[in-house]
Scaffold this motif. Structure first.
Motif, mmCIF file in Angstrom:
data_model
loop_
_atom_site.group_PDB
_atom_site.id
_atom_site.type_symbol
_atom_site.label_atom_id
_atom_site.label_comp_id
_atom_site.label_asym_id
_atom_site.label_seq_id
_atom_site.Cartn_x
_atom_site.Cartn_y
_atom_site.Cartn_z
ATOM 1 N N PHE A 61 11.472 -0.525 1.507
ATOM 2 C CA PHE A 61 12.826 -0.618 2.529
ATOM 3 C C PHE A 61 11.704 -0.502 3.691
ATOM 4 C CE2 PHE A 61 14.938 0.720 -0.936
ATOM 5 C CZ PHE A 61 16.013 -0.010 -1.259
ATOM 6 N N PRO A 62 11.149 -1.662 4.192
ATOM 7 C CA PRO A 62 10.403 -1.799 5.414
ATOM 8 C C PRO A 62 11.315 -1.472 6.857
ATOM 9 C CG PRO A 62 9.930 -3.571 4.177
ATOM 10 C CD PRO A 62 11.092 -3.082 3.521
ATOM 11 N N LEU A 63 10.670 -1.092 7.958
ATOM 12 C CA LEU A 63 11.119 -0.582 8.953
ATOM 13 C C LEU A 63 12.306 -1.557 9.364
ATOM 14 C CD1 LEU A 63 11.168 1.532 11.105
ATOM 15 C CD2 LEU A 63 9.394 -0.102 12.380
ATOM 16 N N LEU A 104 14.889 7.154 6.330
ATOM 17 C CA LEU A 104 15.138 8.366 5.213
ATOM 18 C C LEU A 104 14.006 8.334 4.369
ATOM 19 C CD1 LEU A 104 17.191 10.550 4.043
ATOM 20 C CD2 LEU A 104 17.909 8.530 2.497
ATOM 21 N N PHE A 105 13.729 7.585 3.952
ATOM 22 C CA PHE A 105 12.352 7.733 2.856
ATOM 23 C C PHE A 105 11.109 8.141 3.573
ATOM 24 C CE2 PHE A 105 15.027 4.834 0.147
ATOM 25 C CZ PHE A 105 14.910 5.552 -1.112
ATOM 26 N N SER A 134 0.800 -1.213 0.009
ATOM 27 C CA SER A 134 -0.013 -0.187 -0.245
ATOM 28 C C SER A 134 0.912 1.175 0.059
ATOM 29 C CB SER A 134 -1.029 0.015 1.195
ATOM 30 O OG SER A 134 -0.199 0.224 2.460
ATOM 31 N N LEU A 135 2.018 1.152 0.638
ATOM 32 C CA LEU A 135 2.739 2.306 0.594
ATOM 33 C C LEU A 135 3.408 2.671 -0.650
ATOM 34 C CD1 LEU A 135 5.157 2.242 4.111
ATOM 35 C CD2 LEU A 135 3.794 4.186 3.077
ATOM 36 N N VAL A 178 7.225 5.428 -1.995
ATOM 37 C CA VAL A 178 7.851 4.339 -2.471
ATOM 38 C C VAL A 178 8.943 3.710 -1.863
ATOM 39 C CG1 VAL A 178 8.741 3.320 -4.582
ATOM 40 C CG2 VAL A 178 6.808 4.709 -4.717
ATOM 41 N N GLY A 179 9.908 4.248 -1.491
ATOM 42 C CA GLY A 179 11.117 3.947 -0.726
ATOM 43 C C GLY A 179 10.875 3.348 0.552
#
Length: 222
Positions: A117-119, A127-128, A76-77, A112-113
């Protein structure tokens, strides 16, 4: 039949579906409504799917690390970011301000980032996520320059609230936990996200209502 067309930066792209034509404003509005309503729904559903999820203490992005919700939340992100890019570009086709499209683009890249790149993957997520937190609210403030009246006021209000809570989150994460107040880290993040998502729904509705739409010609009476 579906047909696409394009005009100059002021007229923009049009989509024709079975004789109903939607211009760039309406296409942008649709993107923003789907983006915001969809993401808020996913956040609520995902939180309900994780036993014992702590709304006050947990980050929203924690939903991207649990097995039950990781795929749903992270996908979804990515979609949020792509729809913001698409909606921002279509909106740009109506106003022609490249700097404003750049703000939408940076916010979209941030989302998107954060999804790719999940937590639990390390520092890139932070950063994203910061780019998304910051620039989604900046895009609300920046969009105020394109509107008058209520829509301008809503843009300033939503973006202003979000940026205040970005600062509070930064202070809290730096070690001053009192900056979170009674709503905690989780509540602070939601005050960054929810107002601007509600603003995007309002913006989408505004663009849908003010775009030009041509309906199919009425059939002659038989």
């Amino acid at each position: 039949m579906v047909q696409f067309g394009s005009g100059d930066s002021r007229d923009g792209t049009v989509l024709s579906v079975r004789g109903v034509t939607l211009d760039s404003r309406q296409l942008a509005g649709t993107s923003f409504v789907v983006l915001a309503a969809g993401f808020m729904t996913v956040i609520m559903l995902a939180a309900a799917m994780v036993p014992g999820y702590d709304f006050r203490g947990a980050a929203i992005s924690d939903l991207g690390t649990f097995p039950e919700t990781a795929l749903l939340f992270n996908t979804s992100l990515v979609l949020v970011g792509l729809l913001n890019l698409a909606g921002g570009y279509l909106f740009y086709r109506t106003h022609g301000k490249r700097w404003l499209f750049a703000v939408f683009a940076v916010a979209g890249v941030g989302a998107v980032g954060a999804g790719l790149f999940p937590l639990d993957t390390g520092g890139l997520h932070g950063l994203f996520a910061l780019l998304a937190f910051l620039f989604f609210n900046v895009q609300a403030l920046a969009s105020a320059t394109r509107f008058d009246g209520v829509m301008r006021a809503l843009s300033v209000l939503a973006g202003g609230i979000g940026l205040v809570f970005v600062v509070l989150m930064a202070l809290g994460d730096a070690g001053n936990a009192t900056a979170f107040g009674p709503i905690g880290h989780g509540g602070t993040e939601r005050m960054i996200v929810y107002p601007v998502m509600l603003w995007l729904v309002a913006l989408g509705g505004y663009l849908l209502a003010t775009g030009e739409r041509s309906e199919p010609a009425a059939r002659p009476a038989e």
